[in-house]
Design an enzyme around this catalytic site. Structure first.
Site, PDB file in Angstrom:
ATOM      1  N   HIS A  35      39.696 -11.810  27.191  1.00 56.64           N
ATOM      2  CA  HIS A  35      41.018 -11.168  27.133  1.00 56.64           C
ATOM      3  C   HIS A  35      42.144 -12.189  27.210  1.00 56.64           C
ATOM      4  O   HIS A  35      41.910 -13.330  27.548  1.00 56.64           O
ATOM      5  CB  HIS A  35      41.151 -10.178  28.282  1.00 56.64           C
ATOM      6  N   LYS A  43      43.601 -20.433  15.075  1.00 52.85           N
ATOM      7  CA  LYS A  43      45.011 -20.066  14.933  1.00 52.85           C
ATOM      8  C   LYS A  43      45.351 -19.080  16.048  1.00 52.85           C
ATOM      9  O   LYS A  43      44.670 -18.060  16.190  1.00 52.85           O
ATOM     10  CB  LYS A  43      45.263 -19.444  13.556  1.00 52.85           C
ATOM     11  N   HIS A  44      46.348 -19.390  16.849  1.00 51.09           N
ATOM     12  CA  HIS A  44      46.751 -18.539  17.960  1.00 51.09           C
ATOM     13  C   HIS A  44      45.577 -18.189  18.874  1.00 51.09           C
ATOM     14  O   HIS A  44      45.367 -17.037  19.243  1.00 51.09           O
ATOM     15  CB  HIS A  44      47.439 -17.269  17.443  1.00 51.09           C
ATOM     16  N   ASN A  76      38.752  -6.735  21.283  1.00 53.27           N
ATOM     17  CA  ASN A  76      37.395  -6.483  20.812  1.00 53.27           C
ATOM     18  C   ASN A  76      37.066  -7.443  19.668  1.00 53.27           C
ATOM     19  O   ASN A  76      37.857  -7.595  18.752  1.00 53.27           O
ATOM     20  CB  ASN A  76      37.250  -5.041  20.331  1.00 53.27           C
TER      21      ASN A  76
END
Length: 532
Positions: A532, A283-284, A426
Site C-alpha cells: 500500500h 514510474k511513480h 490491488n
C-alpha cells in the site's frame, strides 16, 4: 556579527575520540589558540606523539583510568568543569572550593557501537562498545552550551576551527547552540541503535518503545511537491541501494527520484545476477515493465515494450553491471535515473552525452530476503512491520485446478509473482516469456486491475503493430486472492492460460471452477503481497 556577550574564549579543551581522523590537526589548531589540551588513553598518546602538550584526565580527577577504561571521565572534576555556569556566583564559588577547572570545549566521538554490530561481532564485544562516559559528557556539555562548545564528529572540526579563527580565538553562541543540537541528535541516534540491539538481543520482537534515527545525506530542493520541504536521511539496516550509491553524473536527485529509484532497485534485486540479466523500469513507484533476457540489452527492450508510454521519464534498474549496448538502448528516450551494481567505463561514456541523466552505481544488490523494519507515519504515531521478504518456491505451490501448469507457464508464473510483490495493491501482472506484458496497479477493485493491465497490453500491441494480444498465452499473478470469479474472468478474456494467486477466499471454489471451465492452470501460494 556576534556580540561580546555571545563570545567565549576557551582556555581548556577535553578531547577523547575513538575515530582519530583529523585529531592531530585539531589539536595543533587548538594549541595554537593557547587552549590547554586534556585527554584520555589513546587520544592523549596520539597527541603527544605529534609533539603536543597534553594533560591526562587522571591528573585532573586524581583517579586513574580503571576497569579496562570503563571508568575514567565519570567524575565531578570533569562534569563540574562542563556543567558549571560561569556567570553564576554560586557555581563559580563551588568550582573554586573544590578545585574544579572549567572545560570550555569538549570533543568526543563515541565508541563505534553501530559498526561493531554491523560486522556481526559477538554480544560481549558489542556490549563493551556501549559508550557510557562519552554520552554523559556530551549531554552535560550540550546542556551548558551557553558556555561550552561540544563537537561529536570529525566533520565538524572545521566548523569549530573556522569560528575560532574568525572571532579571535572565541566561540560564538550561534556555534555552540548548533553544535549542542547536533550533539543531542548524536546521542539520541546512539541510544536508538543500542536500544534496538538490546531488544533484539533480549528476543523482544515488539519492544515497549522504539526509536528511529538517521543521518542527513542530502537536503532536497522540495518533497513530492514544491510546497513541501524534504531531506534524505540514512539509517537503519545497511543495504545496497540509493543510500550507498555513488552518483556518477546527472542532476541532483529529487525526493521522487530517490523514492522511485529505491522501488526499482528493490524490484530488480528479486532476480539474482547468477539467474541472468534482469531490468525493471519504474514510474511513480510502480513497475511499468520488467523483463529477463539473454543480455541486459535484450531484457531492457522487453521491459520497455511492456509500456513504452509510461517508461518515458522513468527509472531503470539493472541487476548486473551496465554495459555500453544497454546504455545505448536506454538513452534513446528520456530517462530520469539509471541504477546498477556497477557501470562499465564504456557505458559511462554513452551516458556522458546525456549530462542531466542521473547515473548511480551501488556496488551491489540489496538482499530481498534480508530482515529489517519498515516504518510508516500515521496521525499521532507510527506503524512498524517487518520488511516483506517472503519468497515462495515452485515446490511449495499448490495446484488447485484439473490442469497443472506446463514448465513454461510455471516459469512465467514465478516471474510474475516476484514482480507482483512490488506493484501497489490491488496488483495484477501478466507475464509471458520472462517479461511483463501488462501491469494493473493500485486499483480499488481487483477486476479493474486485471482489465486495466489487459487493456494497456492491447494498446501497446497496437502501437507496436504486433499481431494478436500480448496477454494471449500469458501467466497472471495476483498479489492477493480473487474474492469473486469476475477478476479471473477478466484474465480469461485477456487470454491468460495460467494463474498464480495466494488463495484463501471464501469463494475459492467458485474461482477454481471458473478456471477449470476455461482450461486454465491455477496454483495457490498461501502467501499474499499487499503493498500500500
Amino acid at each position: 556579527m556576534p556580540t561580546a556577550a555571545d563570545r567565549v574564549t576557551p582556555k581548556r579543551a577535553l578531547i577523547s575520540v575513538s575515530d582519530k581522523t583529523g585529531l592531530i590537526e585539531l589539536g595543533q589548531a587548538l594549541a595554537g589558540h593557547g587552549i590547554e589540551l586534556v585527554s584520555t588513553g589513546g587520544t592523549a598518546k596520539a597527541l603527544r606523539e605529534a609533539g603536543l602538550a597534553v594533560r591526562d584526565v587522571a591528573e585532573l580527577t586524581g583517579f586513574p583510568e580503571m576497569m579496562d577504561g570503563r571508568v575514567k571521565t565519570l567524575h565531578p572534576m570533569v562534569h563540574g568543569g562542563l556543567l558549571a555556569l560561569r556567570d553564576d556566583a554560586a557555581h563559580v564559588a563551588a568550582m573554586k572550593d573544590h578545585g574544579i577547572l572549567p572545560i570550555d570545549i569538549l570533543v568526543v566521538n563515541l565508541y563505534p557501537f553501530e559498526a561493531t554490530v554491523a560486522r556481526g561481532a559477538a554480544a560481549d564485544e558489542v556490549i563493551e562498545n556501549i559508550d557510557i562516559g562519552g554520552p554523559a559528557m556530551i549531554r552535560a556539555a550540550a546542556k551548558n552550551h551557553a558556555h561550552v562548545a561540544v563537537v561529536t564528529e570529525a566533520g565538524d572540526y572545521g566548523l569549530l576551527l573556522e569560528t575560532l579563527a574568525a572571532n579571535g580565538g572565541a566561540t560564538t553562541q550561534d556555534l555552540r547552540t548548533r553544535l549542542a543540537a547536533r550533539a543531542y541528535a548524536r546521542t539520541a541516534a546512539y541510544d536508538a541503535a543500542v536500544s534496538a540491539w538490546m531488544a533484539d538481543h533480549a528476543g523482544e520482537d515488539v519492544p515497549h518503545r522504539r526509536a528511529i534515527a538517521g543521518e542527513l545525506a542530502q537536503s532536497l530542493r522540495y518533497g513530492e511537491n514544491p510546497h513541501q520541504k524534504a531531506a534524505f536521511y540514512i539509517g537503519g539496516h545497511a543495504r545496497s541501494g540509493v543510500a550507498t550509491a555513488r552518483q556518477l553524473q546527472g542532476k541532483e536527485l529529487s525526493y521522487n527520484n530517490i523514492n522511485d529509484t529505491d522501488a526499482a532497485f528493490e524490484l530488480v534485486a528479486e532476480f539474482a545476477p547468477d539467474e541472468g540479466p534482469a531490468v525493471a523500469i519504474i514510474k511513480h513507484a510502480n513497475p511499468c515493465g520488467v523483463a529477463r533476457g539473454a543480455s541486459l540489452a535484450e531484457a531492457y527492450r522487453a521491459a520497455f515494450d511492456c509500456d513504452r508510454t509510461s517508461a518515458f521519464g522513468g527509472i531503470v534498474a539493472l541487476n548486473q553491471p551496465l554495459d555500453a549496448e544497454t546504455a545505448a538502448e536506454i538513452v534513446k528516450i528520456f530517462t530520469e535515473v539509471v541504477i546498477a551494481p556497477k557501470v562499465t567505463a564504456e557505458a559511462a561514456k554513452v551516458f556522458a552525452a546525456k549530462p542531466n541523466l542521473r547515473l548511480l552505481e551501488t556496488g551491489g544488490l540489496p538482499d530481498p530476503a534480508a530482515a529489517g523494519l519498515v516504518w510508516r507515519q500515521v496521525a499521532g504515531g507510527y506503524l512498524v512491520q517487518d520488511r516483506d521478504n517472503g519468497r515462495v518456491q515452485a515446490s511449495g505451490l499448490k495446484v488447485v485446478t484439473e490442469r497443472a501448469p506446463t514448465a513454461s507457464e510455471l516459469a512465467d508464473m514465478m516471474f510474475a509473482w516476484r514482480v507482483a510483490k512490488h506493484v501497489k495493491s490491488n496488483a495484477i501482472v501478466y507475464a509471458r516469456d520472462g517479461a511483463t506484458v501488462g501491469i494493473g496497479a493500485g486499483q480499488m477493485s481487483r477486476v479493474d486491475s486485471a482489465r486495466i493491465a489487459a487493456r494497456k497490453a492491447a494498446d501497446m500491441a497496437e502501437a507496436l503493430g504486433l499481431p494478436g494480444r500480448p496477454t494471449e498465452g500469458s501467466a497472471l499473478a495476483s498479489d492477493a486472492f480473487f474474492p469473486f470469479a469476475d477478476g479471473l474472468q477478466a484474465a480469461i478474456d485477456a487470454g491468460a492460460t495460467a494463474v498464480i494467486q495466494p488463495g484463501g477466499s471464501m469463494r475459492d471454489q467458485e474461482v477454481i471452477d471458473a478456471a477449470n471451465a476455461a482450461g486454465l492452470a491455477m496454483v495457490f501460494t498461501g502467501m499474499r503481497h499487499f503493498r500500500h
